[in-house]
Design a protein around this motif. Structure first.
Motif, PDB file in Angstrom:
ATOM      1  N   ASP A 140       0.759  -0.939  -0.396  1.00 14.84           N
ATOM      2  CA  ASP A 140      -0.024   0.231   0.067  1.00 14.84           C
ATOM      3  C   ASP A 140       0.971   0.956   0.168  1.00 14.84           C
ATOM      4  OD1 ASP A 140      -1.746   2.092   0.109  1.00 14.84           O
ATOM      5  OD2 ASP A 140      -2.755   1.003   2.052  1.00 14.84           O
ATOM      6  N   LEU A 141       1.201   1.731  -0.972  1.00 15.92           N
ATOM      7  CA  LEU A 141       2.223   2.815  -1.019  1.00 15.92           C
ATOM      8  C   LEU A 141       1.654   4.186  -0.333  1.00 15.92           C
ATOM      9  CD1 LEU A 141       4.652   4.484  -2.462  1.00 15.92           C
ATOM     10  CD2 LEU A 141       3.348   4.302  -4.544  1.00 15.92           C
ATOM     11  N   ASP A 142      -0.239   4.715  -0.494  1.00 11.14           N
ATOM     12  CA  ASP A 142      -0.335   5.880   0.280  1.00 11.14           C
ATOM     13  C   ASP A 142      -0.030   5.354   1.586  1.00 11.14           C
ATOM     14  OD1 ASP A 142      -0.984   7.125  -1.943  1.00 11.14           O
ATOM     15  OD2 ASP A 142      -2.571   6.560  -1.933  1.00 11.14           O
ATOM     16  N   ALA A 143      -0.159   4.099   2.019  1.00  8.80           N
ATOM     17  CA  ALA A 143       0.296   3.851   3.268  1.00  8.80           C
ATOM     18  C   ALA A 143       1.423   4.275   4.226  1.00  8.80           C
ATOM     19  CB  ALA A 143      -0.131   2.787   4.063  1.00  8.80           C
ATOM     20  N   VAL A 144       2.374   3.423   2.917  1.00  8.92           N
ATOM     21  CA  VAL A 144       3.911   3.331   3.009  1.00  8.92           C
ATOM     22  C   VAL A 144       4.395   5.269   3.142  1.00  8.92           C
ATOM     23  CG1 VAL A 144       5.967   3.429   1.982  1.00  8.92           C
ATOM     24  CG2 VAL A 144       4.035   1.713   2.148  1.00  8.92           C
ATOM     25  N   THR A 145       3.814   6.131   2.693  1.00  9.76           N
ATOM     26  CA  THR A 145       4.096   7.352   2.421  1.00  9.76           C
ATOM     27  C   THR A 145       3.325   7.641   3.877  1.00  9.76           C
ATOM     28  OG1 THR A 145       3.817   7.270   0.374  1.00  9.76           O
ATOM     29  CG2 THR A 145       4.001   9.645   1.534  1.00  9.76           C
ATOM     30  N   THR A 146       2.165   7.757   3.818  1.00 11.07           N
ATOM     31  CA  THR A 146       1.926   8.286   5.459  1.00 11.07           C
ATOM     32  C   THR A 146       2.406   7.721   7.025  1.00 11.07           C
ATOM     33  OG1 THR A 146      -0.217   8.503   4.662  1.00 11.07           O
ATOM     34  CG2 THR A 146       0.224   8.620   6.822  1.00 11.07           C
ATOM     35  N   ALA A 147       3.361   6.745   7.185  1.00  9.38           N
ATOM     36  CA  ALA A 147       3.560   5.897   8.101  1.00  9.38           C
ATOM     37  C   ALA A 147       5.334   6.714   7.668  1.00  9.38           C
ATOM     38  CB  ALA A 147       3.780   4.420   8.180  1.00  9.38           C
ATOM     39  N   ASP A 148       5.641   6.305   6.981  1.00 12.70           N
ATOM     40  CA  ASP A 148       7.098   6.783   6.425  1.00 12.70           C
ATOM     41  C   ASP A 148       7.365   8.762   7.062  1.00 12.70           C
ATOM     42  OD1 ASP A 148       9.346   8.066   5.770  1.00 12.70           O
ATOM     43  OD2 ASP A 148       9.458   7.512   3.773  1.00 12.70           O
ATOM     44  N   LEU A 149       6.320   9.056   6.932  1.00 15.16           N
ATOM     45  CA  LEU A 149       6.306  10.556   7.466  1.00 15.16           C
ATOM     46  C   LEU A 149       6.054  10.982   8.306  1.00 15.16           C
ATOM     47  CD1 LEU A 149       4.572  12.447   4.038  1.00 15.16           C
ATOM     48  CD2 LEU A 149       6.698  12.741   5.072  1.00 15.16           C
ATOM     49  N   ALA A 150       4.909   9.995   8.860  1.00 14.96           N
ATOM     50  CA  ALA A 150       4.218  10.271  10.378  1.00 14.96           C
ATOM     51  C   ALA A 150       5.607   9.620  11.111  1.00 14.96           C
ATOM     52  CB  ALA A 150       3.103   8.598  10.888  1.00 14.96           C
ATOM     53  N   PHE A 151       7.138   8.917  11.073  1.00 16.70           N
ATOM     54  CA  PHE A 151       7.742   8.790  11.967  1.00 16.70           C
ATOM     55  C   PHE A 151       8.272  10.036  11.731  1.00 16.70           C
ATOM     56  CE2 PHE A 151      12.466   7.697  12.299  1.00 16.70           C
ATOM     57  CZ  PHE A 151      12.430   7.007  13.586  1.00 16.70           C
ATOM     58  N   HIS A 152       8.965  10.842  11.085  1.00 19.06           N
ATOM     59  CA  HIS A 152       9.299  11.870  11.373  1.00 19.06           C
ATOM     60  C   HIS A 152       8.572  13.053  12.034  1.00 19.06           C
ATOM     61  CE1 HIS A 152      12.997  11.112   8.429  1.00 19.06           C
ATOM     62  NE2 HIS A 152      12.294  10.373   7.842  1.00 19.06           N
ATOM     63  N   GLU A 153       7.038  13.275  11.744  1.00 18.70           N
ATOM     64  CA  GLU A 153       6.587  14.200  12.844  1.00 18.70           C
ATOM     65  C   GLU A 153       6.647  13.437  14.156  1.00 18.70           C
ATOM     66  OE1 GLU A 153       3.189  13.838  10.857  1.00 18.70           O
ATOM     67  OE2 GLU A 153       3.386  14.682   8.665  1.00 18.70           O
ATOM     68  N   ALA A 154       6.394  11.830  14.307  1.00 11.73           N
ATOM     69  CA  ALA A 154       6.880  11.531  15.672  1.00 11.73           C
ATOM     70  C   ALA A 154       8.492  12.821  16.442  1.00 11.73           C
ATOM     71  CB  ALA A 154       7.138  10.194  15.539  1.00 11.73           C
ATOM     72  N   VAL A 155       8.843  12.125  15.731  1.00  9.67           N
ATOM     73  CA  VAL A 155      10.873  13.243  15.634  1.00  9.67           C
ATOM     74  C   VAL A 155      10.724  14.428  16.520  1.00  9.67           C
ATOM     75  CG1 VAL A 155      13.414  13.037  15.747  1.00  9.67           C
ATOM     76  CG2 VAL A 155      11.844  11.112  14.956  1.00  9.67           C
ATOM     77  N   PHE A 156       9.883  15.273  15.742  1.00  7.45           N
ATOM     78  CA  PHE A 156       9.580  16.399  15.730  1.00  7.45           C
ATOM     79  C   PHE A 156       9.035  16.526  17.077  1.00  7.45           C
ATOM     80  CE2 PHE A 156       8.783  17.201  10.416  1.00  7.45           C
ATOM     81  CZ  PHE A 156      10.701  17.058  10.739  1.00  7.45           C
ATOM     82  N   ARG A 157       7.954  16.127  17.218  1.00 11.34           N
ATOM     83  CA  ARG A 157       7.244  16.256  18.659  1.00 11.34           C
ATOM     84  C   ARG A 157       7.970  15.703  19.580  1.00 11.34           C
ATOM     85  NH1 ARG A 157       1.200  12.592  20.187  1.00 11.34           N
ATOM     86  NH2 ARG A 157       3.384  10.959  20.044  1.00 11.34           N
ATOM     87  N   ALA A 158       9.119  14.505  19.362  1.00 13.31           N
ATOM     88  CA  ALA A 158       9.469  14.365  20.204  1.00 13.31           C
ATOM     89  C   ALA A 158      11.141  15.201  21.417  1.00 13.31           C
ATOM     90  CB  ALA A 158      10.169  13.285  20.444  1.00 13.31           C
ATOM     91  N   SER A 159      10.905  15.664  19.897  1.00 14.71           N
ATOM     92  CA  SER A 159      12.410  17.003  20.316  1.00 14.71           C
ATOM     93  C   SER A 159      11.362  18.497  21.506  1.00 14.71           C
ATOM     94  CB  SER A 159      12.493  18.083  19.429  1.00 14.71           C
ATOM     95  OG  SER A 159      11.150  18.588  18.664  1.00 14.71           O
ATOM     96  N   ALA A 160      10.869  17.903  21.716  1.00 14.97           N
ATOM     97  CA  ALA A 160       9.871  19.249  22.186  1.00 14.97           C
ATOM     98  C   ALA A 160       9.485  20.917  22.300  1.00 14.97           C
ATOM     99  CB  ALA A 160      10.373  18.992  23.875  1.00 14.97           C
ATOM    100  N   ASN A 161       9.806  20.861  20.979  1.00 13.56           N
ATOM    101  CA  ASN A 161      10.506  22.121  20.539  1.00 13.56           C
ATOM    102  C   ASN A 161       9.817  22.146  19.752  1.00 13.56           C
ATOM    103  OD1 ASN A 161      10.772  24.579  18.498  1.00 13.56           O
ATOM    104  ND2 ASN A 161      13.434  24.703  19.180  1.00 13.56           N
ATOM    105  N   PRO A 162       8.572  23.721  20.267  1.00 18.65           N
ATOM    106  CA  PRO A 162       7.026  23.658  18.808  1.00 18.65           C
ATOM    107  C   PRO A 162       7.050  24.356  18.024  1.00 18.65           C
ATOM    108  CG  PRO A 162       6.892  24.989  20.564  1.00 18.65           C
ATOM    109  CD  PRO A 162       8.305  24.304  20.820  1.00 18.65           C
ATOM    110  N   PHE A 163       8.728  25.172  17.282  1.00 17.58           N
ATOM    111  CA  PHE A 163       8.465  25.701  17.114  1.00 17.58           C
ATOM    112  C   PHE A 163       8.668  24.081  15.591  1.00 17.58           C
ATOM    113  CE2 PHE A 163       9.239  28.990  19.679  1.00 17.58           C
ATOM    114  CZ  PHE A 163       8.167  30.540  19.550  1.00 17.58           C
TER     115      PHE A 163
END
Length: 240
Positions: A140-163
């Motif tokens: 599922d290419l769309d799901a692959v892409t969504t999950a891929d980007l979600a990981f990076h968004e999770a790293v952003f959130r874990a940075s604790a920097n809202p900017f």
């Protein structure tokens, strides 16, 4: 109020022509009189539209010579830049500029995540990696892409920097389009799964330097994957 609305409409129309290439960088726009006639508005309305374009550094007015379109790299309005980039998502230049932004932001975000990630953050990263694995197995290419980007968004959130999410948030659709194209190769999907696991393990060490190196290796692999994607596309175009 009516004139302001008309000026905005003329602004949008001229910007759209610039983005489509009707008026490329360095080209001179038609005169105020010609633009007014084309849009069936007054010259004053056109002048207001041109002032907005000039304020965003999209055009430059040279007294006695005319109004000239400036290169996109010199524009100062984010939405205009995104619109221009969206119209050229298959352009190697646009994709490389996006990768440059990712390199600058994501490596630093990984360092901060190593210092600030909570157990919930780590578990969420784990869940996105599991979602990526399942999507890969399902083809599922769309799901692959969504999950891929979600990981990076999770790293952003874990940075604790809202900017950090704010910086890349407006580019979400462009990043999705680019990542979906490259993720059409199964090898690229495997690289993503491997590197995401390594980045997560690095963040778990709580060592910013280890996390930085892991994310840098991931972005470097993404550069290599993109070059492979471009090469494959060029070969396909030559065959057709």
């Amino acid at each position: 109020m009516a004139r302001t609305s008309l000026a905005e409409s003329v602004f949008e129309e001229i910007l759209d022509r610039i983005i489509r290439g009707t008026y490329p960088p360095g080209a001179s726009l038609p005169s105020e009189a010609e633009l007014a006639a084309e849009s069936d508005v007054s010259r004053l309305t056109v002048r207001e539209a041109l002032k907005k374009l000039q304020a965003q550094n999209i055009v430059q007015v040279k007294r006695g010579l005319g109004t000239y379109v400036k290169p996109t790299a010199q524009w100062t309005d984010l939405q205009a830049i995104i619109r221009s980039a969206s119209a050229a998502t298959t352009s190697p230049d646009v994709s490389l500029r996006l990768l440059e932004i990712r390199r600058m932001v994501e490596i630093g975000a990984a360092e901060l995540a190593a210092l600030n990630a909570t157990e919930d953050d780590l578990q969420f990263m784990e869940s996105t990696n599991e979602a990526l694995r399942r999507a890969h197995e399902a083809g599922d290419l769309d799901a692959v892409t969504t999950a891929d980007l979600a990981f990076h968004e999770a790293v952003f959130r874990a940075s604790a920097n809202p900017f950090i999410p704010v910086i890349l948030g407006p580019l979400e659709q462009l990043l999705y389009t680019m990542r979906r194209e490259t993720s059409s190769f199964l090898e690229v999907q495997k690289h993503a799964m491997e590197h995401h696991a390594l980045v997560l393990d690095a963040i778990r060490t709580r060592d910013p330097e280890v996390a930085r190196k892991a994310m840098q290796a991931h972005i470097n692999q993404t550069y290599d994957d993109y070059e492979h994607f471009i090469h494959q596309n060029d070969q396909h175009q030559e065959q057709t």
